[in-house]
Scaffold this active site. Structure first.
Site, PDB file in Angstrom:
ATOM      1  N   SER A 110       0.882  -1.110  -0.180  1.00  0.00           N
ATOM      2  CA  SER A 110      -0.084  -0.016   0.121  1.00  0.00           C
ATOM      3  C   SER A 110       0.969   1.237  -0.155  1.00  0.00           C
ATOM      4  CB  SER A 110      -1.120   0.059   1.224  1.00  0.00           C
ATOM      5  OG  SER A 110      -2.050  -1.270   1.204  1.00  0.00           O
TER       6      SER A 110
ATOM      7  N   SER B 121      -3.532  -3.642  -2.805  1.00  0.00           N
ATOM      8  CA  SER B 121      -3.207  -2.472  -2.303  1.00  0.00           C
ATOM      9  C   SER B 121      -4.115  -1.333  -1.807  1.00  0.00           C
ATOM     10  CB  SER B 121      -2.349  -2.025  -3.316  1.00  0.00           C
ATOM     11  OG  SER B 121      -1.474  -0.736  -2.964  1.00  0.00           O
TER      12      SER B 121
ATOM     13  N   ASP C 217      -4.003   2.330  -1.801  1.00  0.00           N
ATOM     14  CA  ASP C 217      -3.289   3.472  -2.468  1.00  0.00           C
ATOM     15  C   ASP C 217      -4.460   4.535  -2.125  1.00  0.00           C
ATOM     16  OD1 ASP C 217      -1.073   1.897  -2.999  1.00  0.00           O
ATOM     17  OD2 ASP C 217      -2.470   1.502  -4.995  1.00  0.00           O
TER      18      ASP C 217
END
Length: 346
Positions: free
Chosen positions: A232, A270, A272
């Site tokens: 991340s 992830s 983000d």
């Protein structure tokens, strides 16, 4: 001495940096960090503290992939308003950090009955015993009360102590760009001839994502392909430019785009996120003037991400696991390759 990308001769983009090339180049923005680096525990807290935030500042959140925990994000988006410092930490410590931030704020305002703490995370469980949730109220208070306008430490500090990115040890990184409205973006910083002031975009990142490192267009595959849990990235952007919450949302989305410039593969696991805020409420600039602001965002985020890697050091943590820092000679080799003139095609 921590090594930054520019120490290795790597210059991202064309816009000038602020004096420190850091988020703290934005007036009124401070950063404090608490680091836990003790064997199985490699984690910490990073606090971004804007002056006047408790009165509210224009802000927005952008989500690239929402596999993460960003406490307080929905209210920031709903109201376009940031009303607390921003904390970054490890995944399972988010909730303890949010509670500690509330304690800090309630102690300073005995009349408050509703607050929206903003706390983000990445998963540092490869190098740190994440299930122990070691972050205490004191760690958070120490990060908040130590916040300063100096250039923040980078690499294996604060919330970046145990993070990894692109197959290498990573951590905290920061950078800034001066934005010159109405002028050639490569012109010198300062007051413009037509009276429009220059402003600053400052960025701080917590890097912990997968992919293949790319420097100035050259890929640098990691020799040790270990993909820790998490993958991340948290990106915090500050600016003294006159932008409203809608425009800050546009800036935050560009920050997510910048992950691709350094090699992110935007993996499905992830988280983000980008949080963008301005340091004051002012009438916003026209949208047609945002082009240099977008450029500044992309350049500053890319450089902050690269700094998070070049400043990191090889770290051994939980259960003796080791994540190696990127060898600087690979960075300089990529720099040299980028400087070579391209060969004409037939």
């Amino acid at each position: 001495m921590q090594t930054r990308a520019r120490d290795l001769g790597v210059v991202i983009g064309t816009l000038p940096t602020g004096e420190l090339n850091a988020i703290t180049d934005v007036p009124g923005v401070s950063v404090g960090q608490t680091t836990i680096a003790d064997g199985d525990l490699q984690t910490g807290v990073t606090a971004i503290v804007p002056t006047g935030v408790t009165s509210g500042l224009p802000a927005a959140v952008a989500v690239g992939n929402g596999y993460g925990k960003l406490v307080g994000s929905t209210q920031v988006d709903e109201l376009g308003r940031l009303e607390t410092p921003i904390l970054l930490t490890g995944t399972l410590s988010v909730f303890r950090a949010a509670d500690a931030l509330l304690t800090y704020l309630l102690d300073r305002d005995p009349r408050a009955t509703s607050l929206n703490p903003v706390v983000g995370e990445t998963n540092d469980g490869y190098l740190s015993d994440i299930r122990r949730r070691p972050i205490t109220e004191q760690h958070v208070l120490d990060a908040l009360t130590s916040a300063s306008t100096d250039r923040p430490e980078e690499g294996c500090v604060g919330a970046g102590t145990g993070t990894c990115a692109l197959g290498f040890k990573a951590g905290i990184g920061t950078a800034s760009r001066r934005v010159l409205l109405g002028e050639d973006p490569s012109a010198a910083a300062g007051e413009l001839a037509d009276g429009q002031p220059a402003g600053t975009i400052g960025v701080l990142v917590q890097s912990n994502f997968s992919g293949t490192l790319q420097v100035l267009g050259t890929q640098i595959p990691a020799p040790q392909r270990i993909e820790p849990d998490g993958n991340s990235c948290m990106i915090v952007l500050a600016t003294d430019l006159p932008l409203d919450a809608r425009q800050l949302g546009r800036i935050a989305r560009r920050a997510i785009f910048a992950l691709g410039r350094i090699g992110s593969d935007y993996a499905p696991g992830s988280g983000d996120y980008a949080i963008a805020f301005a340091t004051a409420y002012r009438p916003p600039m026209p949208d047609q003037d945002l082009r240099p602001v977008f450029q500044a965002t992309l350049e500053a985020v890319e450089e902050a991400l690269l700094n998070s890697l070049t400043a990191a050091r090889t770290t051994t943590g939980f259960q003796g696991r080791t994540q190696y820092a990127v060898p600087h000679e690979l960075i300089t080799a990529a720099r040299d390759r980028a400087r070579q003139p391209s060969k004409p095609t037939a």
